[in-house]
Design a protein around this motif. Structure first.
Motif, PDB file in Angstrom:
ATOM      1  N   MET A  12       0.986  -1.319  -0.025  1.00 51.23           N
ATOM      2  CA  MET A  12      -0.193   0.109  -0.263  1.00 51.23           C
ATOM      3  C   MET A  12       1.151   1.177   0.042  1.00 51.23           C
ATOM      4  SD  MET A  12      -3.094  -1.883  -0.271  1.00 51.23           S
ATOM      5  CE  MET A  12      -4.177   0.179   0.319  1.00 51.23           C
ATOM      6  N   PHE A  13       0.894   2.152  -0.507  1.00 54.86           N
ATOM      7  CA  PHE A  13       0.835   3.769  -0.722  1.00 54.86           C
ATOM      8  C   PHE A  13       0.857   4.079   0.287  1.00 54.86           C
ATOM      9  CE2 PHE A  13       1.454   2.648  -5.582  1.00 54.86           C
ATOM     10  CZ  PHE A  13       2.399   2.664  -5.354  1.00 54.86           C
ATOM     11  N   GLN A  14       1.358   4.863   1.200  1.00 59.61           N
ATOM     12  CA  GLN A  14       1.277   5.272   2.603  1.00 59.61           C
ATOM     13  C   GLN A  14       0.735   7.184   2.363  1.00 59.61           C
ATOM     14  OE1 GLN A  14       1.162   3.109   5.311  1.00 59.61           O
ATOM     15  NE2 GLN A  14       1.278   2.467   3.733  1.00 59.61           N
ATOM     16  N   VAL A  15       0.366   7.459   2.714  1.00 59.47           N
ATOM     17  CA  VAL A  15      -0.418   9.497   2.593  1.00 59.47           C
ATOM     18  C   VAL A  15      -0.505   9.271   3.732  1.00 59.47           C
ATOM     19  CG1 VAL A  15      -2.111  10.327   1.922  1.00 59.47           C
ATOM     20  CG2 VAL A  15      -1.404   8.463   1.056  1.00 59.47           C
ATOM     21  N   GLN A  16       0.797  10.473   4.561  1.00 64.42           N
ATOM     22  CA  GLN A  16       0.608  10.980   5.599  1.00 64.42           C
ATOM     23  C   GLN A  16      -0.441  11.945   5.802  1.00 64.42           C
ATOM     24  OE1 GLN A  16       2.505  10.344   8.163  1.00 64.42           O
ATOM     25  NE2 GLN A  16       3.075   8.185   6.588  1.00 64.42           N
ATOM     26  N   PRO A  17      -0.730  12.476   7.287  1.00 69.02           N
ATOM     27  CA  PRO A  17      -2.442  13.127   7.612  1.00 69.02           C
ATOM     28  C   PRO A  17      -1.788  14.430   7.310  1.00 69.02           C
ATOM     29  CG  PRO A  17      -1.676  11.909   9.399  1.00 69.02           C
ATOM     30  CD  PRO A  17      -0.364  11.546   8.075  1.00 69.02           C
ATOM     31  N   TYR A  18      -2.574  15.393   6.906  1.00 72.74           N
ATOM     32  CA  TYR A  18      -1.576  16.962   7.046  1.00 72.74           C
ATOM     33  C   TYR A  18      -2.307  17.383   8.195  1.00 72.74           C
ATOM     34  CZ  TYR A  18      -1.129  17.606   2.486  1.00 72.74           C
ATOM     35  OH  TYR A  18      -1.044  16.711   1.242  1.00 72.74           O
ATOM     36  N   PRO A  19      -1.754  18.737   8.456  1.00 70.62           N
ATOM     37  CA  PRO A  19      -2.054  18.858  10.356  1.00 70.62           C
ATOM     38  C   PRO A  19      -3.684  19.083  10.335  1.00 70.62           C
ATOM     39  CG  PRO A  19       0.005  20.036   9.425  1.00 70.62           C
ATOM     40  CD  PRO A  19      -0.527  19.199   8.746  1.00 70.62           C
ATOM     41  N   ASP A  20      -5.076  19.267  11.108  1.00 73.94           N
ATOM     42  CA  ASP A  20      -6.026  19.198  11.711  1.00 73.94           C
ATOM     43  C   ASP A  20      -6.863  19.003  10.095  1.00 73.94           C
ATOM     44  OD1 ASP A  20      -5.625  20.540  14.107  1.00 73.94           O
ATOM     45  OD2 ASP A  20      -5.167  22.510  12.595  1.00 73.94           O
ATOM     46  N   GLU A  21      -6.082  17.657   9.250  1.00 72.84           N
ATOM     47  CA  GLU A  21      -6.789  17.247   8.441  1.00 72.84           C
ATOM     48  C   GLU A  21      -8.244  16.124   8.431  1.00 72.84           C
ATOM     49  OE1 GLU A  21      -5.810  15.354   3.828  1.00 72.84           O
ATOM     50  OE2 GLU A  21      -5.228  14.404   5.736  1.00 72.84           O
ATOM     51  N   SER A  22      -9.293  16.800   8.081  1.00 72.34           N
ATOM     52  CA  SER A  22     -10.888  16.264   8.117  1.00 72.34           C
ATOM     53  C   SER A  22     -10.019  14.408   7.735  1.00 72.34           C
ATOM     54  CB  SER A  22     -11.922  16.862   7.274  1.00 72.34           C
ATOM     55  OG  SER A  22     -11.726  16.582   6.523  1.00 72.34           O
ATOM     56  N   ARG A  60     -23.348  11.359   7.405  1.00 65.22           N
ATOM     57  CA  ARG A  60     -24.321  10.716   8.399  1.00 65.22           C
ATOM     58  C   ARG A  60     -23.682  10.660   9.488  1.00 65.22           C
ATOM     59  NH1 ARG A  60     -26.445   7.660   4.295  1.00 65.22           N
ATOM     60  NH2 ARG A  60     -25.633   7.942   2.137  1.00 65.22           N
ATOM     61  N   ARG A  61     -22.793  11.168  10.558  1.00 61.07           N
ATOM     62  CA  ARG A  61     -22.403  11.024  11.266  1.00 61.07           C
ATOM     63  C   ARG A  61     -22.287   9.213  12.085  1.00 61.07           C
ATOM     64  NH1 ARG A  61     -22.028  15.635  13.770  1.00 61.07           N
ATOM     65  NH2 ARG A  61     -22.067  14.648  16.046  1.00 61.07           N
ATOM     66  N   ARG A  62     -21.158   8.681  11.377  1.00 65.52           N
ATOM     67  CA  ARG A  62     -21.075   7.544  11.382  1.00 65.52           C
ATOM     68  C   ARG A  62     -19.597   7.659  11.297  1.00 65.52           C
ATOM     69  NH1 ARG A  62     -25.063   3.289   8.948  1.00 65.52           N
ATOM     70  NH2 ARG A  62     -26.580   4.711   9.311  1.00 65.52           N
ATOM     71  N   ILE A  63     -18.326   7.190  12.659  1.00 67.53           N
ATOM     72  CA  ILE A  63     -17.519   6.882  13.071  1.00 67.53           C
ATOM     73  C   ILE A  63     -17.297   5.402  13.331  1.00 67.53           C
ATOM     74  CG2 ILE A  63     -15.687   7.782  15.486  1.00 67.53           C
ATOM     75  CD1 ILE A  63     -17.975   9.673  15.699  1.00 67.53           C
ATOM     76  N   CYS A  84      -7.559   9.308  15.279  1.00 66.16           N
ATOM     77  CA  CYS A  84      -8.837   9.607  15.893  1.00 66.16           C
ATOM     78  C   CYS A  84      -9.055  11.204  15.939  1.00 66.16           C
ATOM     79  CB  CYS A  84      -9.192   8.888  17.905  1.00 66.16           C
ATOM     80  SG  CYS A  84      -9.190   7.176  17.210  1.00 66.16           S
ATOM     81  N   LEU A  85      -7.994  11.286  16.363  1.00 66.06           N
ATOM     82  CA  LEU A  85      -8.391  13.425  15.758  1.00 66.06           C
ATOM     83  C   LEU A  85      -8.835  13.919  14.711  1.00 66.06           C
ATOM     84  CD1 LEU A  85      -3.981  13.555  17.182  1.00 66.06           C
ATOM     85  CD2 LEU A  85      -6.526  14.319  18.377  1.00 66.06           C
ATOM     86  N   MET A  86      -8.688  13.003  13.553  1.00 65.95           N
ATOM     87  CA  MET A  86      -9.566  13.205  12.853  1.00 65.95           C
ATOM     88  C   MET A  86     -11.181  13.574  12.413  1.00 65.95           C
ATOM     89  SD  MET A  86      -7.031  11.858   9.703  1.00 65.95           S
ATOM     90  CE  MET A  86      -5.922  10.699   9.946  1.00 65.95           C
ATOM     91  N   LEU A  87     -11.592  12.448  13.938  1.00 67.65           N
ATOM     92  CA  LEU A  87     -13.094  12.691  13.981  1.00 67.65           C
ATOM     93  C   LEU A  87     -14.014  13.407  14.706  1.00 67.65           C
ATOM     94  CD1 LEU A  87     -12.717   8.729  14.504  1.00 67.65           C
ATOM     95  CD2 LEU A  87     -13.271   9.826  12.778  1.00 67.65           C
ATOM     96  N   PHE A  88     -15.015  13.688  14.466  1.00 68.80           N
ATOM     97  CA  PHE A  88     -16.365  14.446  14.953  1.00 68.80           C
ATOM     98  C   PHE A  88     -16.170  13.865  16.044  1.00 68.80           C
ATOM     99  CE2 PHE A  88     -16.509  15.899  10.414  1.00 68.80           C
ATOM    100  CZ  PHE A  88     -15.995  17.456  11.041  1.00 68.80           C
ATOM    101  N   SER A  89     -16.292  14.144  17.108  1.00 65.52           N
ATOM    102  CA  SER A  89     -16.693  13.390  18.693  1.00 65.52           C
ATOM    103  C   SER A  89     -18.880  13.395  18.196  1.00 65.52           C
ATOM    104  CB  SER A  89     -16.957  14.415  19.812  1.00 65.52           C
ATOM    105  OG  SER A  89     -17.684  16.004  20.031  1.00 65.52           O
ATOM    106  N   GLU A  90     -19.348  12.748  18.653  1.00 67.84           N
ATOM    107  CA  GLU A  90     -20.745  12.717  18.554  1.00 67.84           C
ATOM    108  C   GLU A  90     -21.494  13.589  18.648  1.00 67.84           C
ATOM    109  OE1 GLU A  90     -22.296   8.167  19.587  1.00 67.84           O
ATOM    110  OE2 GLU A  90     -20.767   7.197  19.480  1.00 67.84           O
ATOM    111  N   MET A 117     -17.054  22.351  11.557  1.00 71.38           N
ATOM    112  CA  MET A 117     -18.235  22.418  13.385  1.00 71.38           C
ATOM    113  C   MET A 117     -19.038  24.055  12.924  1.00 71.38           C
ATOM    114  SD  MET A 117     -14.890  21.726  15.469  1.00 71.38           S
ATOM    115  CE  MET A 117     -14.018  20.036  15.765  1.00 71.38           C
ATOM    116  N   ALA A 118     -20.770  23.426  13.553  1.00 72.19           N
ATOM    117  CA  ALA A 118     -21.659  24.741  13.048  1.00 72.19           C
ATOM    118  C   ALA A 118     -21.198  25.886  14.231  1.00 72.19           C
ATOM    119  CB  ALA A 118     -22.781  23.615  14.021  1.00 72.19           C
ATOM    120  N   GLU A 119     -20.397  26.082  15.337  1.00 73.41           N
ATOM    121  CA  GLU A 119     -20.282  27.103  16.178  1.00 73.41           C
ATOM    122  C   GLU A 119     -19.129  27.472  15.491  1.00 73.41           C
ATOM    123  OE1 GLU A 119     -17.697  23.791  17.944  1.00 73.41           O
ATOM    124  OE2 GLU A 119     -19.313  23.836  17.137  1.00 73.41           O
ATOM    125  N   ILE A 120     -18.709  27.046  14.578  1.00 75.08           N
ATOM    126  CA  ILE A 120     -17.456  27.637  13.812  1.00 75.08           C
ATOM    127  C   ILE A 120     -17.570  28.825  12.256  1.00 75.08           C
ATOM    128  CG2 ILE A 120     -14.952  27.987  12.988  1.00 75.08           C
ATOM    129  CD1 ILE A 120     -14.335  26.134  14.816  1.00 75.08           C
TER     130      ILE A 120
END
Length: 174
Positions: A12-22, A60-63, A84-90, A117-120
């Motif tokens: 598999m080709f590895q992809v590094q996450p960007y800072p704060d990436e969704s 869809r709110r699926r985690i 986990c840092l890339m995920l929204f909390s419920e 995020m709705a509040e932002i």
């Protein structure tokens, strides 16, 4: 029986996450690097064929559960804690339309978790309103999982060139 993740990982080709990436944006980049559909990645993770597509669609709110995150971590080479840092909390309230800060995107070409995020309503770093549609043609942005080139899918205006259309945040009165 599908091959084990351990046997696939070196291929598999590895992809590094960007800072704060969704999460959805990261999965899209990983899938494109490895020529995988969301259904194919779901099958590799031993999930129903639609699960990865659900993860890539914030509304869809699926985690992913812990087992799926562990397998995904093994496959992508990204630690579970980082995924986990890339995920929204419920509890997170989400803004329905995809949004972006064109100035941030010009610096790091990725969709940031906080933009949904709705509040932002604005970028804290650039003090500009977030965009939820292309300023040239008015069409809403597609899901970040589909951002291959970083441009409007209709008129092809690059996201980075949309910065001049981002309104500054109004100064607060004392």
């Amino acid at each position: 029986m599908p091959p084990s993740i351990a046997s696939l990982q070196p291929w598999m080709f590895q992809v590094q996450p960007y800072p704060d990436e969704s999460f959805g944006h990261f999965l899209g980049r990983f899938r494109r690097a490895n020529c995988l559909s969301s259904g194919h990645l779901s099958t590799m993770l031993r999930l129903r064929s639609y699960m990865v597509a659900y993860w890539e669609t914030p509304s869809r709110r699926r985690i992913p559960n812990a087992a799926a995150l562990n397998i995904l971590s093994d496959l992508t080479g990204v630690e579970v804690a980082r995924l986990c840092l890339m995920l929204f909390s419920e509890e997170t309230q989400l803004y329905f339309q995809t949004r972006l800060c064109a100035l941030c995107y010009a610096e790091i070409p990725s969709h940031q978790l906080t933009w949904q995020m709705a509040e932002i309503s604005h970028c804290d770093r650039h003090q500009r309103q977030l965009l939820s549609a292309c300023p040239r043609c008015g069409n809403a942005f597609q899901l970040p999982v589909h951002w291959q080139v970083g441009e409007c899918e209709y008129c092809h205006l690059p996201f980075a060139e949309m910065a001049s259309d981002q309104l500054p945040v109004a100064a607060k009165s004392p």
